[in-house]
Structure formats: structure tokens, C-alpha cells
Design a protein around this motif. Sequence first.
Motif, short mmCIF file in Angstrom:
data_model
loop_
_atom_site.label_atom_id
_atom_site.label_comp_id
_atom_site.label_asym_id
_atom_site.label_seq_id
_atom_site.Cartn_x
_atom_site.Cartn_y
_atom_site.Cartn_z
N THR A 35 0.98 -1.42 0.01
CA THR A 35 0.12 -0.09 0.19
C THR A 35 0.99 1.14 -0.13
O THR A 35 1.89 1.25 0.71
N VAL A 36 0.64 2.28 -0.70
CA VAL A 36 1.18 3.36 -1.00
C VAL A 36 0.57 4.60 -0.73
O VAL A 36 -0.75 4.73 -1.20
N GLY A 37 0.91 5.69 -0.43
CA GLY A 37 0.58 7.02 0.05
C GLY A 37 1.48 8.07 0.19
O GLY A 37 2.77 7.73 0.50
N PRO A 38 1.14 9.34 -0.03
CA PRO A 38 0.04 9.86 -0.64
C PRO A 38 -0.39 9.52 -2.02
O PRO A 38 0.59 8.97 -2.89
N ARG A 39 -1.37 9.41 -2.52
CA ARG A 39 -1.95 9.28 -3.75
C ARG A 39 -1.18 9.95 -5.11
O ARG A 39 -1.15 9.48 -6.15
N HIS A 40 -0.74 10.98 -4.94
CA HIS A 40 0.10 11.83 -6.05
C HIS A 40 1.28 11.13 -6.32
O HIS A 40 2.03 11.62 -7.06
N PHE A 41 1.84 10.22 -5.45
CA PHE A 41 3.02 9.42 -5.58
C PHE A 41 2.63 8.27 -6.42
O PHE A 41 3.70 7.11 -6.69
N ILE A 42 1.54 8.01 -7.00
CA ILE A 42 1.10 6.50 -7.33
C ILE A 42 0.84 6.63 -8.80
O ILE A 42 0.25 7.63 -9.29
N SER A 43 1.24 5.57 -9.68
CA SER A 43 0.71 5.57 -10.99
C SER A 43 -0.57 4.74 -11.09
O SER A 43 -1.35 4.19 -10.22
N ALA A 44 -0.76 4.27 -12.25
CA ALA A 44 -1.79 3.49 -12.71
C ALA A 44 -1.78 2.24 -12.29
O ALA A 44 -0.40 1.64 -12.13
N VAL A 45 -2.69 1.32 -11.97
CA VAL A 45 -2.68 0.01 -11.79
C VAL A 45 -2.56 -0.90 -13.34
O VAL A 45 -2.60 -0.39 -13.92
#
Length: 299
Positions: A35-45
Motif C-alpha cells: 500500500t502506497v500513499g499519498p496518492r499523487h506518488f502513485i501511477s496507474a494499476v
Amino acid sequence: MIPPPATHHWRTPLPTSFRDLIERQDWAEPSKAVTVGPRHFISAVPDSERLVAEFLTDRGWQRPRDDRLTRPCGRLGVHLPRGPNPEWTVWGAQHRGAQVAWTLTVQPWLPTELLAATITEAEAVLEEAPPQEREPFVRGVLALGLIPLARAGWTDDVHPRGSVSFRPPGGFANAVVAVPSSLRELRGKPAATVSSYGPNSYWDAKFSAGTPSRVLAAFSRELADPEPLLRNADHIRQLSPTHKHITIRSLTDKDEESLSPAALAARSRSNAPTPASAPAPPTPPADPAPATPSPTASR
């Protein structure tokens, strides 16, 4: 500072069915997921195009072309990132056959959960409009769509010419609503842009003039939601878990408490031990042979 008004309570949660689609993927098993956060550090699934298409067709959307999905009412559609157009495009029209009233254009590595939540909110706008409503997509003050960012602690900056921007506490993202003008619209420039430029996510989401602030608010709310998202550990190697603004956790048994019932059922089936063959019943002891009477005993 822009005070976050308490009069706007737009909320359409991320659909549970879409969350189930993500949790049921092979890479969502505990050995492969974090699980990763915050969400603006994440790319698409992974395989986001298939997941979104499955999610929408299950909701009754039609697929007139291989690269397009359309709601049966004809007032909402999605263009998939294909060929010369490597971007997602969500569009809304006031009625079937009318000119497009607003668009959202995003790059394919946008966190897929944000795209699903925004489409769902646009659907809710249509469903809640009166049957005879000529313009269900009400055009308003687009900057109101960034209120969820203010509530989440993003820093706002109002520029003298009238534009407003927001940045998260740790940086690496930016949301801007430009000064509205007819000339800007004629040139095809977006009225609002939300950008991420982190080490593992680099995307822009562009909202045209005429986008309901409610639709932008749904996007902003999902982006600023503090709940971490599920991802494949192999896809976030560039993220450093020691970064003071990034939280990366391996999926453990404790995290199963937050999974949906459908995902838990699927996981319990996949983790169920293979039944062992029943042990052979013990061989009963042989009855002792009757003793032969002694001749002397018979006398």
C-alpha cells in the motif's frame, strides 16, 4: 487562504465493485502487493484499460468501437488511450447528439482509482438531474472543485489575475484553475490542470471550461484521500520508503480487515490448503488363536 466552505458536501465514494476488481488481480496477493500513499506518488494499476472497460460494461455501458465506451443515454463517454491518441478522454454532453459540453483528458498512468471515481460522479450528475432537465451538467465556478484539496491541507495561492493553485504539503503535485476567458477557450487550453511530477508518477489531468465543479471535486477528493492505494511492489521500485512524505507498507494479514467481502472470499479460496488424503484406517489387531486344551486339564 481560501476558507473551505461547509456548504458543499459532494460525495460519491469510489465504487466498491471497482475496488473489488483491483483486489482480485494476481498482483494484489500479499506476496506481491504494497500500500502506497499519498496518492499523487502513485501511477496507474496494471492493465488499467481492461479494468475500466470491465467496470463500465458491468454498469451497462456500451462499446460501439474498440476504443470507446458510451453510457446508454449517449450523454457520457470515454475514449480509451489507443494509437495516435495515447490519453484517456472523458466527455459529457447535455443530451444525446449534442455538442460536447466538457472534457477531462488524462495520461494513461494517472491513478486508475481517480479516473473511476470521476466517471462515477459524472454518472451521478445525470442520474440526479430531473427527467426534463435540458442541461444536467451545470456550469459553475470551477475553482470550487479544488475545495477538497484545501480540506486535506494542501496550500493554496490566489494570484492577482484571478487564478488559484494548490500544492500538497510534501510537494510533487500541483492543481491550478486558470483565469476564465473566452480567448482561452477558443485556443483549446484547459480551464483547470492537476499535475503530478513525483519519482514514480508523472501525469497531467486537464479539465476543459464547462466542466461541472462537482466533477472536478470528485477527482480532487480521491486524489487527496489519505487512504493508501494497493499497488505491485515491482512497479514502485523508484519510490524510497525512507522519504518523509511517502508511506509504503507490505500487505499483511492485518490489512485484510480493510478488504471488501468479495476480495476476502477470493483470497480465502486461493489460500485454502489442499485437502490431504485421508489416512488409512488402522488395521485391527488379529484375534488370538484359541488355546489348545491340555490333555491333563481335560481329566
